[in-house]
Design an enzyme around this catalytic site. Structure first.
Site, mmCIF file in Angstrom:
data_model
loop_
_atom_site.group_PDB
_atom_site.id
_atom_site.type_symbol
_atom_site.label_atom_id
_atom_site.label_comp_id
_atom_site.label_asym_id
_atom_site.label_seq_id
_atom_site.Cartn_x
_atom_site.Cartn_y
_atom_site.Cartn_z
ATOM 1 N N TRP A 174 1.047 -0.948 -0.099
ATOM 2 C CA TRP A 174 0.142 0.215 -0.177
ATOM 3 C C TRP A 174 0.504 0.696 -0.325
ATOM 4 O O TRP A 174 0.948 1.889 -0.470
ATOM 5 C CB TRP A 174 -1.360 0.078 1.204
ATOM 6 C CG TRP A 174 -1.766 -1.139 0.812
ATOM 7 C CD1 TRP A 174 -2.272 -2.322 1.631
ATOM 8 C CD2 TRP A 174 -3.048 -1.194 0.045
ATOM 9 N NE1 TRP A 174 -3.263 -3.127 0.721
ATOM 10 C CE2 TRP A 174 -3.529 -2.054 -0.312
ATOM 11 C CE3 TRP A 174 -3.172 -0.310 -1.720
ATOM 12 C CZ2 TRP A 174 -4.562 -2.892 -1.041
ATOM 13 C CZ3 TRP A 174 -4.655 -1.109 -1.971
ATOM 14 C CH2 TRP A 174 -4.534 -1.954 -2.034
ATOM 15 N N ASP A 202 -2.267 6.950 6.003
ATOM 16 C CA ASP A 202 -3.113 5.781 5.390
ATOM 17 C C ASP A 202 -3.619 5.398 6.609
ATOM 18 O O ASP A 202 -2.796 4.355 7.069
ATOM 19 C CB ASP A 202 -2.591 5.320 3.906
ATOM 20 C CG ASP A 202 -3.874 4.157 4.164
ATOM 21 O OD1 ASP A 202 -4.561 3.777 4.242
ATOM 22 O OD2 ASP A 202 -3.103 3.591 2.602
ATOM 23 N N LYS A 215 -12.848 -1.043 5.723
ATOM 24 C CA LYS A 215 -12.598 -2.344 6.418
ATOM 25 C C LYS A 215 -12.643 -2.469 7.688
ATOM 26 O O LYS A 215 -12.767 -3.182 8.687
ATOM 27 C CB LYS A 215 -10.546 -1.674 7.122
ATOM 28 C CG LYS A 215 -9.487 -1.692 4.903
ATOM 29 C CD LYS A 215 -9.479 -2.835 4.482
ATOM 30 C CE LYS A 215 -8.931 -2.940 3.091
ATOM 31 N NZ LYS A 215 -8.441 -1.711 2.838
HETATM 32 C C1 LIG Z 1 -7.764 -1.589 1.909
HETATM 33 C C2 LIG Z 1 -6.640 -0.376 1.730
HETATM 34 C C3 LIG Z 1 -6.266 0.725 0.804
HETATM 35 C C4 LIG Z 1 -6.980 0.801 -1.225
HETATM 36 O O1 LIG Z 1 -8.364 1.034 -0.534
HETATM 37 P P1 LIG Z 1 -9.494 1.620 -1.787
HETATM 38 O O2 LIG Z 1 -10.739 1.640 -1.030
HETATM 39 O O3 LIG Z 1 -9.374 -0.336 -2.172
HETATM 40 O O4 LIG Z 1 -9.116 2.204 -2.526
HETATM 41 C C5 LIG Z 1 -5.233 1.624 0.498
HETATM 42 N N1 LIG Z 1 -4.055 1.390 2.415
HETATM 43 C C6 LIG Z 1 -4.262 0.395 2.487
HETATM 44 C C7 LIG Z 1 -3.726 0.062 3.885
HETATM 45 C C8 LIG Z 1 -5.698 -0.677 2.623
HETATM 46 O O5 LIG Z 1 -5.707 -1.829 3.511
#
Ligand SMILES: *Cc1c(COP(=O)(O)O)cnc(C)c1O
Length: 359
Positions: A103, A171, A195
């Site tokens: 990521w 993030d 998530k």
């Molecule tokens: C799942 C995830 C993403 C991507 O998220 P989307 O909503 O599918 O764009 C980005 N960063 C992390 C840490 C993730 O777990």
């Protein structure tokens, strides 16, 4: 009766049962209006309170001060990989990024489209099985970007580099609202909701207003955070249903006692899981112990030939979503806020039984 399913999916993932029930009611009859939440205008007196309450609950649960604004935007965390540098990084300036996994790598790739990127710390040579011990951040960097929890590698920052000397961007897609952090010391936080805080289709952005408006480029209207702030996160039609599911999840979290209470529960789940893992020689966790994620635990088997058999056993016991990411292999169990300790107990009991048979 629905059979008990232990849902260890990495995302979209388990949400509280109450949230599913309330959300499905709202599709048929939202707040006893006789209307579906899917057929009402977003600027009406019916929906506006949903957006207002969701934004204010984020502020309350994260204990945010006045400088920070809460937005619900489209496009998932992946859009933020681009939107962050577009709003914060001038073409000739440097942004500092930590390289901790898949990521973080995707965020770095997008930032390079808008300016220079320096790597403040990397664990690439360690196969991303740890978090950097030390960082080197240019004092002139526009910001430092970290991925607080690497969903695929199974690592998590324990000590946040608050004192990096430049604005801090994170993030938090896979550990948002799972533990107490000093959220006011981040200048921008983003997280896809699917998530740990709701349904796919919406993205939480928390931003310190003071860092905006400092780049030279022309930013398209929909991508400029300032426009979303001035329109109260209603610049265009928000993903109304996804925002509503987030609201229900936030209410659930507040009723549970908030972030402090959920952190305690998350610690109990992770401790139970990792203690079991470490006590059974047939299994092995590749991640450095001090950097293990409390949300996503990655593990393999000392004898890979046994992995299929264990997977089949898990399936038989209604345990889903434990297959490791295709880039890592082995297993991954995600233990987000809504996963009960009973599910972790069921899994660890199964691991113990399996180890006894194979030991
Ligand atoms: C799942 C995830 C993403 C991507 O998220 P989307 O909503 O599918 O764009 C980005 N960063 C992390 C840490 C993730 O777990």
């Amino acid at each position: 009766m629905k059979p008990v399913i232990h849902n260890f999916n990495a995302g979209p993932s388990v949400l509280p049962r109450e949230v599913f029930e309330e959300a499905s009611k709202a599709i048929l009859n939202f707040n006893d209006t006789g209307l579906s939440i899917l057929e009402i205008g977003h600027r009406t007196s019916l929906f506006q309170p949903v957006m207002d309450e969701a934004r204010s609950l984020v502020k309350e649960l994260m204990q945010l001060g006045d400088k920070h604004e809460v937005l619900f935007l489209h496009g998932g965390a992946t859009t933020q990989f681009m939107q962050v540098p577009m709003n914060l990084l001038n073409e000739n300036d440097i942004a500092s990024y930590t390289e901790t996994g898949t990521w973080a790598g995707k965020a770095i790739k997008e930032a390079k489209l808008y300016g220079h990127v320096e790597i403040a710390g990397s664990t690439k040579t360690d196969n991303y099985c740890s978090i950097p011990d030390e960082l080197s951040v240019s004092p002139t960097a526009a910001y430092l970007h970290i991925t607080t929890n690497e969903t695929i590698a199974g690592t998590q920052w324990q000590a946040i580099p608050y004192d990096c000397g430049v604005p801090l961007v994170a993030d938090m897609s896979s550990d948002i609202l799972s533990r107490q952090l000093d959220f006011n010391r981040f200048d921008l936080i983003y997280a896809g909701a699917q998530k740990n805080m709701g349904a796919a289709g919406v993205n939480l952005v928390v931003v310190n207003k003071e860092i905006l408006g400092k780049v030279d480029r022309t930013i398209p209207t929909i991508l400029d955070y300032r426009n979303h702030i001035s329109e109260g996160s209603m610049l265009n039609t928000p993903p109304v249903f996804a925002v509503y599911v987030v609201l229900l999840t936030l209410r659930w979290l507040k009723a549970k006692g908030g972030v402090a209470a959920i952190e305690k529960l998350n610690d109990e789940k992770a401790t139970l899981f990792y203690n079991t893992l470490d006590s059974l020689p047939v299994f092995r966790g590749p991640v450095a112990k001090q950097d293990r994620s409390r949300m996503n635990a990655v593990f393999v088997m000392e004898n890979p030939a046994l992995e299929n058999e264990f997977m089949e056993l898990c399936k038989k016991e209604n345990m889903i979503g434990i297959k490791g990411h295709r880039s890592v292999g082995g297993f991954r169990v995600s233990m987000y806020n809504a996963l009960t300790i009973d599910s972790v107990k069921a899994l660890t009991d199964l691991m113990k039984d399996f180890a006894t048979k194979k030991g």
